[in-house]
Design a protein around this motif. Structure first.
Motif, PDB file in Angstrom:
ATOM      1  N   GLN A 151      -0.681  -4.968   7.144  1.00 17.06           N
ATOM      2  CA  GLN A 151       0.275  -4.066   6.504  1.00 17.06           C
ATOM      3  C   GLN A 151      -0.448  -2.803   6.026  1.00 17.06           C
ATOM      4  O   GLN A 151      -1.539  -2.881   5.450  1.00 17.06           O
ATOM      5  N   VAL A 152       0.192  -1.677   6.262  1.00 15.80           N
ATOM      6  CA  VAL A 152      -0.404  -0.392   5.894  1.00 15.80           C
ATOM      7  C   VAL A 152      -0.571  -0.279   4.377  1.00 15.80           C
ATOM      8  O   VAL A 152      -1.579   0.234   3.900  1.00 15.80           O
ATOM      9  N   ALA A 153       0.386  -0.794   3.613  1.00 12.23           N
ATOM     10  CA  ALA A 153       0.294  -0.723   2.150  1.00 12.23           C
ATOM     11  C   ALA A 153      -0.950  -1.463   1.649  1.00 12.23           C
ATOM     12  O   ALA A 153      -1.659  -0.979   0.758  1.00 12.23           O
ATOM     13  N   ASP A 154      -1.235  -2.613   2.223  1.00  6.47           N
ATOM     14  CA  ASP A 154      -2.426  -3.376   1.823  1.00  6.47           C
ATOM     15  C   ASP A 154      -3.702  -2.664   2.267  1.00  6.47           C
ATOM     16  O   ASP A 154      -4.725  -2.727   1.586  1.00  6.47           O
ATOM     17  N   LEU A 155      -3.647  -1.997   3.406  1.00  7.49           N
ATOM     18  CA  LEU A 155      -4.801  -1.215   3.863  1.00  7.49           C
ATOM     19  C   LEU A 155      -5.086  -0.077   2.889  1.00  7.49           C
ATOM     20  O   LEU A 155      -6.243   0.197   2.556  1.00  7.49           O
ATOM     21  N   MET A 156      -4.025   0.581   2.400  1.00 10.97           N
ATOM     22  CA  MET A 156      -4.205   1.675   1.447  1.00 10.97           C
ATOM     23  C   MET A 156      -4.794   1.163   0.127  1.00 10.97           C
ATOM     24  O   MET A 156      -5.669   1.810  -0.462  1.00 10.97           O
ATOM     25  N   VAL A 157      -4.341   0.005  -0.328  1.00  9.57           N
ATOM     26  CA  VAL A 157      -4.892  -0.583  -1.555  1.00  9.57           C
ATOM     27  C   VAL A 157      -6.384  -0.877  -1.361  1.00  9.57           C
ATOM     28  O   VAL A 157      -7.217  -0.565  -2.219  1.00  9.57           O
ATOM     29  N   PHE A 158      -6.732  -1.470  -0.228  1.00 10.66           N
ATOM     30  CA  PHE A 158      -8.131  -1.794   0.066  1.00 10.66           C
ATOM     31  C   PHE A 158      -8.975  -0.513   0.123  1.00 10.66           C
ATOM     32  O   PHE A 158     -10.082  -0.457  -0.427  1.00 10.66           O
ATOM     33  N   THR A 159      -8.449   0.534   0.766  1.00 12.55           N
ATOM     34  CA  THR A 159      -9.173   1.799   0.881  1.00 12.55           C
ATOM     35  C   THR A 159      -9.425   2.415  -0.487  1.00 12.55           C
ATOM     36  O   THR A 159     -10.536   2.872  -0.789  1.00 12.55           O
ATOM     37  N   LYS A 160      -8.416   2.398  -1.343  1.00 10.54           N
ATOM     38  CA  LYS A 160      -8.568   2.972  -2.688  1.00 10.54           C
ATOM     39  C   LYS A 160      -9.548   2.165  -3.532  1.00 10.54           C
ATOM     40  O   LYS A 160     -10.316   2.721  -4.321  1.00 10.54           O
TER      41      LYS A 160
END
Length: 96
Positions: A55-64
């Motif tokens: 999921q893109v939302a989880d990828l963004m959380v991981f990136t941040k």
């Protein structure tokens, strides 16, 4: 009176034998199965969470999280060569 006394002794011994035989515990041991191992949270051989590949939302959380935790003293992040990160061509670009 002698035969009655022998009968009483024999009856008493038989009763004691039956009572002691009935109250014994069993040797059935309870087998406890070990709990299953926890499900992996990261992609095998990497430091990337499985959710970041789905999921893109989880990828963004991981990136941040990685941006805020950057330090020159920590170990580098292991990405592996086959990691496929989540993507969504129909969504608007997000702020990283």
């Amino acid at each position: 009176m002698r035969p009655n006394r022998l009968k009483l002794i024999a009856l008493t011994l038989a009763a004691i034998g039956l009572i002691s035989a009935c109250g014994g515990g069993s040797d059935d041991s309870v087998v406890v199965a070990p709990p299953p191992p926890p499900a992996p949270t990261n992609v095998a051989g990497t430091d990337v969470p499985i959710s970041a590949t789905q999921q893109v939302a989880d990828l963004m959380v991981f990136t941040k999280q990685q941006q805020s935790a950057s330090s020159e003293t920590t170990d580098p992040l292991v990405l592996g060569d086959t990691t496929q990160l989540a993507s969504d061509d129909s969504a608007e670009p997000g702020e990283v």
